[in-house]
Design a protein around this motif. Structure first.
Motif, PDB file in Angstrom:
ATOM      1  N   THR A  68     -13.011 -21.827  33.928  1.00  0.00           N
ATOM      2  CA  THR A  68     -13.182 -23.126  34.605  1.00  0.00           C
ATOM      3  C   THR A  68     -14.096 -22.977  35.811  1.00  0.00           C
ATOM      4  O   THR A  68     -15.240 -23.436  35.790  1.00  0.00           O
ATOM      5  N   ASN A  86      -0.947 -27.495  50.532  1.00  0.00           N
ATOM      6  CA  ASN A  86      -1.560 -27.643  49.203  1.00  0.00           C
ATOM      7  C   ASN A  86      -1.280 -26.385  48.371  1.00  0.00           C
ATOM      8  O   ASN A  86      -1.898 -25.350  48.572  1.00  0.00           O
ATOM      9  N   HIS A  93      -1.683 -17.315  38.212  1.00  0.00           N
ATOM     10  CA  HIS A  93      -2.305 -16.922  36.939  1.00  0.00           C
ATOM     11  C   HIS A  93      -1.533 -15.767  36.314  1.00  0.00           C
ATOM     12  O   HIS A  93      -1.220 -14.789  36.995  1.00  0.00           O
ATOM     13  N   SER A 132      -8.944 -26.615  35.865  1.00  0.00           N
ATOM     14  CA  SER A 132      -8.022 -26.863  34.755  1.00  0.00           C
ATOM     15  C   SER A 132      -7.307 -28.215  34.853  1.00  0.00           C
ATOM     16  O   SER A 132      -7.161 -28.783  35.940  1.00  0.00           O
TER      17      SER A 132
HETATM   18  O1  TXA Z   1      -9.057 -24.111  36.909  1.00  0.00           O
HETATM   19  C1  TXA Z   1      -8.314 -24.006  37.874  1.00  0.00           C
HETATM   20  O2  TXA Z   1      -7.209 -24.561  37.929  1.00  0.00           O
HETATM   21  C2  TXA Z   1      -8.796 -23.130  39.058  1.00  0.00           C
HETATM   22  C3  TXA Z   1      -8.932 -21.701  38.548  1.00  0.00           C
HETATM   23  C4  TXA Z   1      -9.255 -20.727  39.666  1.00  0.00           C
HETATM   24  O3  TXA Z   1      -7.772 -21.335  37.860  1.00  0.00           O
HETATM   25  N1  TXA Z   1      -7.890 -23.223  40.155  1.00  0.00           N
HETATM   26  C5  TXA Z   1      -7.792 -24.330  40.923  1.00  0.00           C
HETATM   27  O4  TXA Z   1      -6.904 -24.222  41.973  1.00  0.00           O
HETATM   28  O5  TXA Z   1      -8.443 -25.324  40.736  1.00  0.00           O
HETATM   29  P1  TXA Z   1      -6.864 -25.250  43.197  1.00  0.00           P
HETATM   30  O6  TXA Z   1      -5.925 -24.638  44.153  1.00  0.00           O
HETATM   31  O7  TXA Z   1      -8.238 -25.497  43.673  1.00  0.00           O
HETATM   32  O8  TXA Z   1      -6.202 -26.524  42.618  1.00  0.00           O
HETATM   33  C6  TXA Z   1      -4.821 -26.509  42.292  1.00  0.00           C
HETATM   34  C7  TXA Z   1      -4.318 -27.907  42.142  1.00  0.00           C
HETATM   35  C8  TXA Z   1      -4.218 -28.609  43.476  1.00  0.00           C
HETATM   36  O9  TXA Z   1      -4.601 -29.951  43.292  1.00  0.00           O
HETATM   37  C9  TXA Z   1      -2.722 -28.469  43.795  1.00  0.00           C
HETATM   38  O10 TXA Z   1      -2.269 -29.486  44.656  1.00  0.00           O
HETATM   39  C10 TXA Z   1      -2.103 -28.559  42.422  1.00  0.00           C
HETATM   40  O11 TXA Z   1      -2.993 -27.856  41.582  1.00  0.00           O
HETATM   41  N2  TXA Z   1      -0.791 -27.894  42.382  1.00  0.00           N
HETATM   42  C11 TXA Z   1      -0.514 -26.571  42.475  1.00  0.00           C
HETATM   43  N3  TXA Z   1       0.811 -26.342  42.442  1.00  0.00           N
HETATM   44  C12 TXA Z   1       1.407 -27.552  42.313  1.00  0.00           C
HETATM   45  C13 TXA Z   1       2.762 -27.999  42.230  1.00  0.00           C
HETATM   46  N4  TXA Z   1       3.782 -27.137  42.272  1.00  0.00           N
HETATM   47  N5  TXA Z   1       2.994 -29.328  42.098  1.00  0.00           N
HETATM   48  C14 TXA Z   1       1.950 -30.202  42.065  1.00  0.00           C
HETATM   49  N6  TXA Z   1       0.652 -29.854  42.146  1.00  0.00           N
HETATM   50  C15 TXA Z   1       0.383 -28.547  42.272  1.00  0.00           C
END
Ligand code: TXA
Ligand code: MG
Length: 344
Positions: A37, A64, A69, A183
């Motif tokens: 991604t 946030n 992974h 993703s």
């Molecule tokens: O493709 C991807 O998902 C990439 C690659 C590196 O794997 N990662 C990514 O992570 O985009 P990030 O941190 O930029 O986005 C993660 C999203 C955020 O919008 C966060 O709020 C949401 O996932 N998220 C993570 N854990 C959560 C949870 N327990 N409940 C609700 N939303 C969550």
């Protein structure tokens, strides 16, 4: 700190790079790793101190949560409290791949990862060097996109270096990311699965496995105070270059006419098919119906716009069909919800 850049394109390089990244992860450091991604900024998900370094390097808001992974369902089970049956069906279909599942977390995952939520996002990336790093390190890897908070996500090692050089231990260069947007985030911790963030695994794809799926309102609009705790990532400014981004929605003709009368200095982001009608600096994001190609290009284009020093960019609003929905979701945020609907 000097950030090392290690190539990982062929077999021998991948082995070496994964071993180096795994050492850094095990010793509590930060390694940027390629995924299918976008690039992720990885740390040992079980090490609270290592995880806190991610927030510092990115300048990420403390509320946030991060995605964890894993290299398969077995590792996922160890860090989860409850695994709904539907998770197994979804993993079989979409892992490794661009689908993050939100489920009840287990005790091993520190609060620093989930920002105090009782759920955790888990995904198995489709990338050999990332998977090999997890296996060699023997721990799950927490990794948000490897950009400075608020900037477009990185789809090349150079993008990561541009944002984080000097702040992290290593960047593993696995070339450009195939998908180009983050993703799909699917919350399966509640009764009805909800798409919190659209991605390359589309609503249609998901409905083939689980017929009832809803899409969070925040996907196409802003987040209200009440919704913010459900989808923490959606409330922040995102994907923003320095230039002001304005989305423009209309037919081919309307768009060409609008652009020909728009301010001199603005640059344009359009479909390949629009190019012949545009007589000013432009970035073509792909063929009109090729949503996957547009998704693969968009973050790179948003970064390129800043290199032109343009103050403003008019971006053709993409379709919300298929993967187009994910692209629209990112662009409407890059534009701070500023969209012009053209009518003759
Ligand atoms: O493709 C991807 O998902 C990439 C690659 C590196 O794997 N990662 C990514 O992570 O985009 P990030 O941190 O930029 O986005 C993660 C999203 C955020 O919008 C966060 O709020 C949401 O996932 N998220 C993570 N854990 C959560 C949870 N327990 N409940 C609700 N939303 C969550
Ligand atoms: Mg991100």
């Amino acid at each position: 700190m000097k950030t090392k850049l290690i190539p990982a394109t062929d077999g021998a390089e991948i082995e070496y790079a994964a071993a180096a990244a795994a050492e850094i992860i095990k010793s509590g450091g930060l390694a940027a790793l390629p995924t299918e991604t976008v690039y992720g900024l990885g740390a040992n998900a079980l090490d609270e101190r290592a995880v806190s370094k991610i927030f510092a390097a990115k300048g990420r808001p403390q509320d946030n949560p991060l995605i964890v992974h894993v290299n398969g369902m077995k590792m996922a089970e160890k860090i989860l409290g409850e695994v709904p049956v539907v998770a197994y069906r979804l993993c079989e279909m979409f892992w490794p791949g661009p689908l993050t599942l939100i489920m009840k977390k287990g005790a091993e995952i520190p609060d620093a990862v989930t920002c105090g939520l009782d759920t955790v996002g888990v995904r198995m990336p489709d990338n050999p060097v990332f998977l090999e790093t997890i296996t060699k390190a023997g721990v799950p890897i927490a990794a948000p996109s490897a950009n400075t908070s608020g900037k477009p996500s990185p789809t090349s090692a150079q993008h990561v270096m541009d944002d984080l050089s000097g702040k992290i231990d290593v960047v593993i260069d696995g070339g450009s990311c195939r998908v180009g947007i983050e993703s799909t985030v699917l919350d399966i911790s509640k009764e009805v699965p909800v798409i919190l963030r659209p991605g390359a695994v589309t609503l249609d794809d998901l409905q083939k496995v689980i017929p009832v799926v809803s899409v969070a309102k925040s996907v196409l609009s802003g987040v209200t105070e009440k919704e913010a705790p459900l989808s923490p990532g959606m409330k922040y400014t995102h994907y923003s270059p320095e230039a002001e981004i304005v989305l423009v929605s209309g037919s081919d003709e309307e768009f060409a006419k609008f652009i020909s009368s728009a301010e001199e200095e603005a640059v344009v982001v359009c479909y390949d098919e629009d190019v012949s009608r545009i007589s000013r600096p432009y970035f073509a994001m792909g063929k009109k119906e090729d949503y996957a190609a547009q998704a693969a290009e968009i973050f790179s284009i948003l970064r390129e716009i800043d290199k032109t020093k343009a103050k403003k960019a008019y971006v053709r609003a993409p379709s919300i069909k298929g993967v187009g929905l994910a692209l629209y979701n990112r662009l409407i945020r890059a534009a701070s919800f500023n969209i012009i609907f053209l009518k003759d």
